[in-house]
Design a protein around this motif. Structure first.
Motif, short mmCIF file in Angstrom:
data_model
loop_
_atom_site.label_atom_id
_atom_site.label_comp_id
_atom_site.label_asym_id
_atom_site.label_seq_id
_atom_site.Cartn_x
_atom_site.Cartn_y
_atom_site.Cartn_z
N LEU A 140 49.20 42.63 44.03
CA LEU A 140 48.52 41.39 44.46
C LEU A 140 49.49 40.48 45.22
O LEU A 140 49.14 39.93 46.28
N PRO A 148 41.02 38.48 41.33
CA PRO A 148 40.72 38.90 42.70
C PRO A 148 39.72 40.05 42.81
O PRO A 148 39.80 40.85 43.75
N LEU A 173 44.03 38.58 51.65
CA LEU A 173 43.60 39.24 50.41
C LEU A 173 44.07 38.50 49.16
O LEU A 173 43.43 38.56 48.12
N LYS A 174 45.21 37.79 49.28
CA LYS A 174 45.71 37.03 48.12
C LYS A 174 44.71 35.96 47.70
O LYS A 174 44.56 35.66 46.52
N THR A 181 36.12 43.67 50.58
CA THR A 181 36.59 42.84 51.69
C THR A 181 37.04 43.70 52.87
O THR A 181 37.76 44.69 52.69
N SER A 208 41.46 36.12 48.51
CA SER A 208 40.10 36.68 48.50
C SER A 208 39.62 36.91 47.08
O SER A 208 40.41 37.16 46.16
N SER A 220 50.20 41.69 48.72
CA SER A 220 49.03 41.80 49.59
C SER A 220 49.14 40.83 50.77
O SER A 220 49.83 39.80 50.69
N ASN A 239 39.97 41.77 46.33
CA ASN A 239 41.21 42.30 46.90
C ASN A 239 41.13 43.83 46.93
O ASN A 239 41.16 44.49 45.88
N THR A 240 41.05 44.40 48.11
CA THR A 240 40.87 45.85 48.27
C THR A 240 42.04 46.63 47.69
O THR A 240 41.85 47.70 47.09
#
Length: 781
Positions: A674, A611, A681-682, A748, A684, A677, A687-688
Motif C-alpha cells: 500500500l 483500501p 491508489l494510496k 480501480t 483510492s 502504491s 487499491n488494485t
C-alpha cells in the motif's frame, strides 16, 4: 423410501437452515451497507453488492440443504421399520412414520418399542427401559399392560396395540438426537463456531472505531459505509461453517460407497478421534454364526433326553439368538420327541439364562439353559461341578463357547437362582471363526495408540484366548463381572483402566465401563446385540453391525453395512483425510479473515483508510477460498496420499499458530505494498495492488497449509496446485480485460504500471519467503 418421503423428512429442517444462513451478523451489516448506499445515492454500487450478497446466501443455503439431503438419503438405509399385523393375518414391514393409532405391531428380541401402546399378546416378554428411565434392569410385561415408546425388548416376543403416533413418541426424540445434523456439533464445528463468534465481536469494535474515526477526519458517509461493508466481508469467515458441514456430508456419502453408513453428520471427524475402542467378542472379533461342534451328556444322562429338552426349550421360550439357532440347526439331524410345555422363561442377557417347565410323564420338571458360570455355583453335586469345570477348562482356553443345560430342583420357574439347587444334564460346545482381517484391524488401531477394550458376557478364559490370539495388548489379566461388583465408586475408574479384557459382565456393567473410559478420551463402542445397546448409547460414538438387532442400528452413529469390523480401519484412514482437508480449508478461511484484520490495524496506525471495497473482497474470496475450495473438496473424497497419523492436538491448537503467524507476515507485506502504491491508489477506496496481494498471499498460504497439515506435498498435489494456479492467473488476466467485470467489482482503473506491479511481486516474494521459513519451522516440529 421414495423421493417424496425424503422431501417430507427434510422439509421441517429447511426453515432453520434458511434462517441460520440468512440471519448472520455479517449479512446484516452488509445488507445495511446496501441500504445506506441506496440512501446516499450510490445506486450502482448498492445494486451490485446486493446481487452478490443474495447470490452468496443462496449458495450457502443450497449447500447446507444439499448436505441435509445427503445425510437423509443415507439414514434411509437404517430408518426404523416395524412389522404391522394386518386384519387378514398377513404381516407387512412399514416405516415407523407410517404407524397409525390402533395398529398391531409385532415385537421381538432386540426391537425398540416405537410408540406407546398396550400389550395384546405376550410370549415371555421382558423389556428394559434404560433409555427412558436410566434403570438398566430387565423386567417382564404381561398382556394388557402398557409399554412406553423407547423400551427395548430383552426377551421373548409379543404384539402391541398402538396408542400414539411415532413422531410424538420418546423413541422419535431419541433417534433424532442420535442422528444429529446441526445439533450437538463436533469439536471442529464448535471450534469454527467459536472463531466466527469472536470475529463477530471484533467486527463490532472495528465498526465503532471506523465510524468515530470517519467523523473525526471528516470522511464522506459513503466511504464510511463502504469501509464497514468491506471489513464485514473480510473479517468474519462466514462460509467456513457451511463448507465444513458440506465436507462432512460429502464424507458420509463417500463412506457409504465403502459399506460404512454414517447416521451423524460429524461422524467423519469422530472416527478420527477414537482413543478407546470398546467391543463385544461374538459378532465383532468373531463371526456371528455359531456352529455346534460337540455335545456332552453328564454321566448316565441319555443324549436323546437332552435333545428332547433342548428342542422343547427352543419351541417354548421363543429364543431367537444366534446361539439357539445354531442348536436348532444341530438338532435337525436327529429325531427329537418334544415335551409338553407348561411354562417358559425366555433367555435374557441380564439373567444369562432361560428356562421352561415341562410335563415329563411322571410329573413336572424345570429345565434351564444358559451360561455355565451362572449354574456352576448352584450345582449341588461335587462330581457334577468337577465335570463341568474340566470341560470349561478344556474348551475355554481354545476360544470355544459353551451352553449348559441343567435341571432345577424347584417347584416353578425363577428369575433368581441364588437359593436354587441345580443338576447338570449336559453341554453344547460352539465354535466360530475369527472375522477375516481382524488381526490387521486390531494392529491398525493399536499402532495409532487406540486402547482396545473387550466387553463380553462370555467365559473369561474364552474371551482371553481370543484376545491373545489377536495380539490385543494387556490381555494377560481379565476382570469379571463378579470382580466389578466389588469395586467401590472411588476406585472404579482406576481399576477399569487397569484391564483390557472384561468377561462375564452384565449390560449395565458395560455402561459403567464405557462411562469410565470416556473420562480418558473419545470412546467408541462396537456391538450388534441388545446387551450392547445401552453402552453404545453412552459412548461418544456407537458403531453397529447392520445384521445386529434393530435397536443397535438405531442408536449407532456408524453402521457397518458389510458386518465387518475389518472395514473400520479404511474408514478411519478416510476420516483422517477428511480432517486434513477440513484443517486446510479452515486455515485458508481464517487466514484471509486475520489478514484483513491485521492489515486494517496496521494501516489504521499509519493513517490510511481501508483500501478495498466490499465487491473487491468478493473477488478476493472467489480466488482464495472459492476456487481453492473445489481442490480441497476433491482431495477430501479422492485421497492423494495416506495421512501419517499423530495424536492430534485440539483443532484450533493445530490450525491457529500457523494461521496467525502467516497472517501477521502477510498483513505487513500488504501494508508495504500500500505504501509503495502510486499516489492515486494510496487514496483510492479500491487499491488494485492490495487486492492482488491479498489473492497471491492467500494462494501461497494454501500451498503452505497443505504442506504443514499433510506433512508434505506429493507430486499429485503439486500438479493440482499448479493447474489451479494457472487457472486463476488466466482468470485474473481475463477480468482485467473486461470493462464489465472491472466496473461490477469496483476495481480501480487505469491499472498500475509494470514497475509498480514488479515492486508488488518483489514484496510478495520477500514476505512469502519469510512465510516459507515459518512453515519449515512447523514441518520440523
Amino acid at each position: 423410501m421414495n423421493k417424496f418421503q425424503i422431501y417430507k423428512r427434510v422439509l421441517p429442517s429447511i426453515g432453520p437452515i434458511i434462517f441460520r444462513n440468512i440471519f448472520l451478523l455479517s449479512n446484516a451489516i452488509i445488507s445495511l451497507v446496501v441500504v445506506l448506499l441506496f440512501i446516499f445515492g450510490n445506486n450502482q454500487a448498492a445494486l451490485f453488492l446486493g446481487i452478490v450478497v443474495i447470490l452468496n446466501m443462496l449458495i450457502t443455503i443450497v449447500q447446507d440443504i444439499q448436505a441435509r439431503f445427503i445425510l437423509e438419503n443415507l439414514q434411509m438405509l437404517t430408518a426404523l421399520r416395524v412389522a404391522r399385523l394386518n386384519k387378514d393375518g398377513t404381516e407387512e414391514i412399514i416405516l415407523a412414520e407410517e404407524i397409525l393409532k390402533g395398529d398391531k405391531l409385532g415385537l421381538k428380541l432386540g426391537d425398540q418399542v416405537p410408540c406407546n401402546g398396550v400389550l395384546f399378546k405376550a410370549n415371555n416378554l421382558e423389556i428394559s427401559e434404560a433409555l427412558i428411565t436410566g434403570e438398566s434392569d430387565s423386567f417382564s410385561k404381561k398382556e394388557g399392560e402398557k409399554i412406553s415408546a423407547g423400551a427395548i425388548i430383552t426377551s421373548g416376543s409379543g404384539i402391541l396395540i398402538v396408542e400414539g403416533i411415532f413422531r410424538e413418541s420418546r423413541i422419535s426424540k431419541i433417534t433424532e438426537d442420535v442422528k444429529k445434523y446441526a445439533l450437538n456439533p463436533s469439536s471442529i464445528q464448535r471450534a469454527t463456531n467459536k472463531v466466527i463468534q469472536y470475529t463477530g465481536y471484533i467486527l463490532i469494535l472495528i465498526i465503532i472505531f471506523v465510524v468515530i474515526r470517519g467523523l473525526i477526519v471528516h470522511e464522506s458517509r459513503i466511504d464510511i459505509v463502504n469501509n464497514i461493508g468491506s471489513l464485514a466481508s473480510t473479517i468474519i469467515p462466514q462460509g467456513l461453517l457451511v463448507f465444513v458441514t458440506l465436507l462432512f456430508a460429502i464424507g458420509a456419502s463417500s463412506f457409504s460407497r465403502r459399506g460404512i453408513l454414517f447416521q451423524e453428520i460429524n461422524a467423519t471427524e469422530n472416527l478420527g478421534r477414537i482413543k478407546n475402542l470398546c467391543m463385544d467378542k461374538t459378532g465383532t472379533l468373531t463371526d456371528n454364526i455359531l456352529v455346534v461342534e460337540d455335545m456332552y451328556a453328564f454321566d448316565s444322562v441319555p443324549k436323546e433326553r437332552i435333545d428332547s429338552l433342548m428342542s422343547s426349550y427352543i419351541r417354548g421360550s421363543g429364543d431367537s439368538s444366534q446361539t439357539i439357532l445354531s442348536v436348532k440347526n444341530y438338532l435337525k439331524k436327529y429325531k427329537v420327541e418334544e415335551k409338553k410345555i407348561l411354562n417358559a422363561l425366555s433367555f435374557s442377557s441380564w439373567r444369562q439364562y432361560g428356562a421352561i417347565e415341562v410335563n415329563n410323564g411322571d410329573g413336572t420338571e424345570v429345565v434351564l439353559v444358559g451360561t455355565p458360570e451362572v449354574f456352576l455355583s448352584q450345582l449341588s453335586n461335587k462330581e457334577e461341578q468337577n465335570w463341568l469345570k474340566d470341560l470349561l477348562k478344556k474348551y475355554s482356553h481354545t476360544g470355544k463357547r459353551i451352553l449348559c443345560v441343567a435341571r432345577g430342583e424347584m417347584a416353578d420357574l425363577q428369575k433368581d437362582l441364588s437359593e436354587s439347587k441345580l443338576s447338570i444334564l449336559g453341554i453344547f460346545v460352539f465354535g466360530n471363526t475369527l472375522r477375516k482381517g481382524i488381526e490387521n484391524s486390531i494392529k491398525f488401531f493399536q499402532d495409532r495408540g487406540v486402547k482396545i477394550r473387550i466387553l463380553s458376557g462370555d467365559n473369561p478364559d474364552t474371551v482371553q484366548a481370543v484376545a491373545m490370539s489377536l495380539g490385543i495388548n494387556n490381555s494377560e489379566t481379565v476382570a469379571t463381572g463378579a470382580m466389578i461388583k466389588k469395586w467401590d465408586e472411588t476406585n472404579f475408574n482406576k481399576n477399569a483402566h487397569s484391564y483390557t479384557i472384561f468377561a462375564q459382565i452384565l449390560p449395565e456393567q458395560k455402561v459403567q465401563l464405557v462411562e469410565a473410559f470416556k473420562k480418558d478420551g473419545f470412546t467408541a463402542m462396537v456391538g450388534d446385540g441388545v446387551n450392547d445397546a445401552l453402552a453404545m448409547k453412552k459412548a461418544d460414538i456407537g458403531i453397529a453391525m447392520f445384521d445386529g438387532v434393530p435397536v443397535t442400528r438405531q442408536l449407532a452413529g456408524v453402521v457397518l453395512m458389510n458386518n465387518s469390523f475389518s472395514d473400520l480401519p479404511e474408514a478411519v484412514e478416510l476420516a483422517d483425510n477428511f480432517i486434513r482437508s477440513i484443517e486446510i480449508s479452515a486455515g485458508v478461511y481464517i487466514n484471509q479473515s486475520l489478514l484483513g484484520l491485521f492489515f486494517f490495524i496496521i494501516i489504521s496506525f499509519m493513517g490510511f483508510a481501508y483500501p478495498l471495497m466490499p465487491l473487491n473482497i468478493t473477488v478476493i474470496n472467489y480466488f482464495t477460498v472459492g476456487f481453492i475450495g473445489v481442490v480441497i473438496t476433491y482431495w477430501a473424497f479422492r485421497p492423494t496420499q495416506k495421512i501419517i497419523f499423530s495424536n492430534r492436538k485440539p483443532f484450533l491448537s493445530r490450525v491457529m499458530p500457523l494461521v496467525i503467524s502467516c497472517a501477521v507476515i502477510e498483513a505487513i507485506g500488504a501494508a508495504v505494498i500500500l505504501v509503495l502504491s502510486p499516489d492515486y491508489l494510496k487514496t483510492s477506496t479500491s487499491n488494485t495492488l492490495v487486492l492482488l496481494s491479498f489473492i497471491v498471499f492467500g494462494f501461497l498460504f494454501f500451498i503452505m497449509a497443505t504442506s504443514v497439515y499433510s506433512d508434505k506435498l506429493i507430486k499429485k498435489q503439486k500438479l493440482h496446485i499448479f493447474l489451479i494456479g494457472i487457472f486463476e492467473i488466466i482468470l485474473l488476466i481475463l477480468m482485467s480485460k473486461s470493462t464489465l467485470l472491472t466496473n461490477f467489482f469496483d476495481i480501480t482503473t487505469p491499472y498500475p504500471s509494470l514497475g509498480y506491479i514488479s515492486k508488488t511481486f518483489i514484496v510478495i516474494f520477500i514476505f512469502g519467503s519469510i512465510q516459507y521459513l515459518i512453515v519449515k519451522k512447523y514441518l520440523r516440529k
